[in-house]
Write a protein that holds these residues in place. Sequence first.
Motif, PDB file in Angstrom:
ATOM      1  N   LYS A 195      -5.585 -11.866 -17.752  1.00  0.00           N
ATOM      2  CA  LYS A 195      -6.202 -10.538 -17.770  1.00  0.00           C
ATOM      3  C   LYS A 195      -5.993  -9.988 -16.387  1.00  0.00           C
ATOM      4  O   LYS A 195      -5.553  -8.625 -16.378  1.00  0.00           O
ATOM      5  N   GLU A 196      -6.158 -10.771 -15.454  1.00  0.00           N
ATOM      6  CA  GLU A 196      -5.989 -10.116 -14.254  1.00  0.00           C
ATOM      7  C   GLU A 196      -4.542  -9.955 -13.852  1.00  0.00           C
ATOM      8  O   GLU A 196      -4.253  -9.070 -13.075  1.00  0.00           O
ATOM      9  N   LYS A 197      -3.544 -10.515 -14.309  1.00  0.00           N
ATOM     10  CA  LYS A 197      -2.181 -10.376 -14.257  1.00  0.00           C
ATOM     11  C   LYS A 197      -1.729  -9.325 -14.932  1.00  0.00           C
ATOM     12  O   LYS A 197      -0.946  -8.346 -14.158  1.00  0.00           O
ATOM     13  N   LEU A 198      -2.241  -9.057 -15.935  1.00  0.00           N
ATOM     14  CA  LEU A 198      -2.161  -7.554 -16.651  1.00  0.00           C
ATOM     15  C   LEU A 198      -2.545  -6.478 -16.049  1.00  0.00           C
ATOM     16  O   LEU A 198      -2.042  -5.590 -15.908  1.00  0.00           O
ATOM     17  N   ARG A 199      -3.864  -6.520 -15.519  1.00  0.00           N
ATOM     18  CA  ARG A 199      -4.166  -5.645 -14.447  1.00  0.00           C
ATOM     19  C   ARG A 199      -3.274  -5.177 -13.262  1.00  0.00           C
ATOM     20  O   ARG A 199      -3.013  -3.842 -12.869  1.00  0.00           O
ATOM     21  N   ILE A 200      -2.759  -6.350 -12.617  1.00  0.00           N
ATOM     22  CA  ILE A 200      -2.117  -6.072 -11.719  1.00  0.00           C
ATOM     23  C   ILE A 200      -0.510  -5.339 -12.111  1.00  0.00           C
ATOM     24  O   ILE A 200      -0.062  -4.380 -11.333  1.00  0.00           O
ATOM     25  N   LEU A 201      -0.103  -5.809 -13.091  1.00  0.00           N
ATOM     26  CA  LEU A 201       1.051  -5.245 -13.652  1.00  0.00           C
ATOM     27  C   LEU A 201       0.873  -3.639 -14.029  1.00  0.00           C
ATOM     28  O   LEU A 201       1.705  -2.898 -13.776  1.00  0.00           O
ATOM     29  N   LYS A 202      -0.167  -3.498 -14.536  1.00  0.00           N
ATOM     30  CA  LYS A 202      -0.606  -1.897 -14.822  1.00  0.00           C
ATOM     31  C   LYS A 202      -0.821  -1.122 -13.550  1.00  0.00           C
ATOM     32  O   LYS A 202      -0.238  -0.053 -13.482  1.00  0.00           O
ATOM     33  N   GLU A 203      -1.364  -1.883 -12.492  1.00  0.00           N
ATOM     34  CA  GLU A 203      -1.379  -1.282 -11.097  1.00  0.00           C
ATOM     35  C   GLU A 203      -0.075  -0.726 -10.558  1.00  0.00           C
ATOM     36  O   GLU A 203       0.065   0.067  -9.884  1.00  0.00           O
ATOM     37  N   MET A 204       0.626  -1.887 -10.660  1.00  0.00           N
ATOM     38  CA  MET A 204       1.988  -1.854 -10.213  1.00  0.00           C
ATOM     39  C   MET A 204       2.766  -0.540 -10.853  1.00  0.00           C
ATOM     40  O   MET A 204       3.582   0.139 -10.224  1.00  0.00           O
ATOM     41  N   LYS A 205       2.818  -0.498 -11.983  1.00  0.00           N
ATOM     42  CA  LYS A 205       3.138   0.450 -12.936  1.00  0.00           C
ATOM     43  C   LYS A 205       2.906   1.837 -12.600  1.00  0.00           C
ATOM     44  O   LYS A 205       3.743   2.949 -12.588  1.00  0.00           O
ATOM     45  N   LYS A 206       1.776   2.095 -12.261  1.00  0.00           N
ATOM     46  CA  LYS A 206       0.873   3.376 -11.953  1.00  0.00           C
ATOM     47  C   LYS A 206       1.352   3.830 -10.831  1.00  0.00           C
ATOM     48  O   LYS A 206       1.129   5.024 -10.474  1.00  0.00           O
ATOM     49  N   ARG A 207       1.897   2.849  -9.635  1.00  0.00           N
ATOM     50  CA  ARG A 207       1.964   3.261  -8.255  1.00  0.00           C
ATOM     51  C   ARG A 207       3.283   3.951  -8.431  1.00  0.00           C
ATOM     52  O   ARG A 207       4.461   2.965  -8.417  1.00  0.00           O
ATOM     53  N   SER A 208       3.457   4.985  -7.786  1.00  0.00           N
ATOM     54  CA  SER A 208       4.829   5.576  -7.635  1.00  0.00           C
ATOM     55  C   SER A 208       5.267   5.542  -6.284  1.00  0.00           C
ATOM     56  O   SER A 208       6.490   5.683  -6.057  1.00  0.00           O
ATOM     57  N   VAL A 209       4.380   5.493  -5.592  1.00  0.00           N
ATOM     58  CA  VAL A 209       4.666   5.330  -3.947  1.00  0.00           C
ATOM     59  C   VAL A 209       4.045   4.037  -3.254  1.00  0.00           C
ATOM     60  O   VAL A 209       3.019   3.468  -3.929  1.00  0.00           O
ATOM     61  N   ASP A 210       4.476   3.677  -2.231  1.00  0.00           N
ATOM     62  CA  ASP A 210       3.920   2.750  -1.436  1.00  0.00           C
ATOM     63  C   ASP A 210       3.117   3.156  -0.228  1.00  0.00           C
ATOM     64  O   ASP A 210       3.587   3.504   0.848  1.00  0.00           O
ATOM     65  N   GLY A 211       1.865   3.599  -0.484  1.00  0.00           N
ATOM     66  CA  GLY A 211       0.961   4.334   0.574  1.00  0.00           C
ATOM     67  C   GLY A 211       0.238   3.465   1.160  1.00  0.00           C
ATOM     68  O   GLY A 211      -0.623   3.863   2.212  1.00  0.00           O
ATOM     69  N   ASN A 212       0.156   2.081   1.206  1.00  0.00           N
ATOM     70  CA  ASN A 212      -0.433   1.207   1.982  1.00  0.00           C
ATOM     71  C   ASN A 212       0.263   0.365   2.704  1.00  0.00           C
ATOM     72  O   ASN A 212       1.431   0.129   2.811  1.00  0.00           O
ATOM     73  N   LYS A 213      -0.308  -0.201   3.947  1.00  0.00           N
ATOM     74  CA  LYS A 213       0.466  -1.224   4.724  1.00  0.00           C
ATOM     75  C   LYS A 213      -0.257  -2.651   4.353  1.00  0.00           C
ATOM     76  O   LYS A 213      -1.562  -2.863   4.467  1.00  0.00           O
ATOM     77  N   GLY A 214       0.395  -3.586   4.231  1.00  0.00           N
ATOM     78  CA  GLY A 214      -0.075  -4.787   3.680  1.00  0.00           C
ATOM     79  C   GLY A 214      -0.703  -5.385   4.958  1.00  0.00           C
ATOM     80  O   GLY A 214      -0.331  -5.402   6.157  1.00  0.00           O
ATOM     81  N   GLY A 215      -1.991  -5.920   4.557  1.00  0.00           N
ATOM     82  CA  GLY A 215      -2.814  -6.651   5.506  1.00  0.00           C
ATOM     83  C   GLY A 215      -3.922  -5.764   5.902  1.00  0.00           C
ATOM     84  O   GLY A 215      -4.870  -6.047   6.788  1.00  0.00           O
ATOM     85  N   SER A 216      -3.864  -4.607   5.407  1.00  0.00           N
ATOM     86  CA  SER A 216      -4.983  -3.472   5.641  1.00  0.00           C
ATOM     87  C   SER A 216      -6.169  -4.018   5.311  1.00  0.00           C
ATOM     88  O   SER A 216      -6.537  -4.749   4.411  1.00  0.00           O
ATOM     89  N   ARG A 217      -7.258  -3.821   6.291  1.00  0.00           N
ATOM     90  CA  ARG A 217      -8.668  -4.221   5.890  1.00  0.00           C
ATOM     91  C   ARG A 217      -9.616  -2.988   6.477  1.00  0.00           C
ATOM     92  O   ARG A 217      -9.407  -2.531   7.450  1.00  0.00           O
ATOM     93  N   GLY A 218     -10.688  -2.975   5.538  1.00  0.00           N
ATOM     94  CA  GLY A 218     -11.513  -1.895   5.980  1.00  0.00           C
ATOM     95  C   GLY A 218     -11.000  -0.322   5.867  1.00  0.00           C
ATOM     96  O   GLY A 218     -11.612   0.501   6.681  1.00  0.00           O
ATOM     97  N   LYS A 219     -10.060   0.017   5.290  1.00  0.00           N
ATOM     98  CA  LYS A 219      -9.484   1.197   4.918  1.00  0.00           C
ATOM     99  C   LYS A 219      -9.308   1.518   3.871  1.00  0.00           C
ATOM    100  O   LYS A 219      -9.403   0.783   2.848  1.00  0.00           O
ATOM    101  N   LYS A 220      -9.284   2.906   3.468  1.00  0.00           N
ATOM    102  CA  LYS A 220      -9.170   3.425   2.168  1.00  0.00           C
ATOM    103  C   LYS A 220      -7.785   3.144   1.741  1.00  0.00           C
ATOM    104  O   LYS A 220      -6.729   3.384   2.309  1.00  0.00           O
ATOM    105  N   LEU A 221      -7.730   2.645   0.495  1.00  0.00           N
ATOM    106  CA  LEU A 221      -6.358   2.098  -0.060  1.00  0.00           C
ATOM    107  C   LEU A 221      -5.992   3.092  -1.148  1.00  0.00           C
ATOM    108  O   LEU A 221      -6.671   3.600  -1.855  1.00  0.00           O
TER     109      LEU A 221
END
Length: 232
Positions: free
Chosen positions: A125-151
């Motif tokens: 189920k969690e994998k399906l959520r990840i796949l759904k999230e990946m599909k919905k994101r059309s841009v890469d608006g975050n930086k890997g490793g970010s903590r305490g920031k709005k994602l």
Amino acid sequence: MKETDLYEAIKKYFEDQGFKVRSEVRDIDVVAQKKDLLVGIEMKKGLTMELLTQASLRQKTCDLVYMAVPKPKRIVKNKSMNNLLYLLKRMELGLLYVDVEKNTVLEVLEPSFYDLDRGRRAKMKEKLRILKEMKKRSVDGNKGGSRGKKLLTAYREDSLRAVALIRVKGIISPKELKELGINHTLLSKNYYDWFLKVDHGKYSLNGAHPDHETYGELIEHFVNEYRKLEEL
């Protein structure tokens, strides 16, 4: 405390279970043997990458391998500890807490076979959520490793797209979002307080929101997308 201080308690722990115990056997800190079963125990003053590496190397020759460290003053069960235990399960390693003062050992985790397929099925189920999230994101608006920031999640991206569409059209409806493949319920839910209901099924922006400035460049990108669509 020295690593050698852990030995007597470990020796007693395995001898009480009928094992023959010897120390420093061909670079292994402690070896416990019962018939053909060979158990390797690597000791350190703390859980370190070096200990993890040594323990994994012992798996080449031992049937079971434990890591042994001093028992902490307070045993906590938090996310970090659960993640560590999961890692050790995946690596099929055991963990022992040694109380030097009481000369006792607590088996925190028994080394055993880890069924990776079963683990993956449990997390499908969690994998399906990840796949759904990946599909919905059309841009890469975050930086890997970010903590305490709005994602920039898929939901936030949809909300920003709605903001952009309102900037193009002035007023929009949930139906218009749905036609564009955007989560149309976000207008009524208004999680970020960005939208204002002006009539039945009609929404505009709720003033100048600080988040709009934070994502100004991305909103402008979406605005240009929708303007191009209108020109077609």
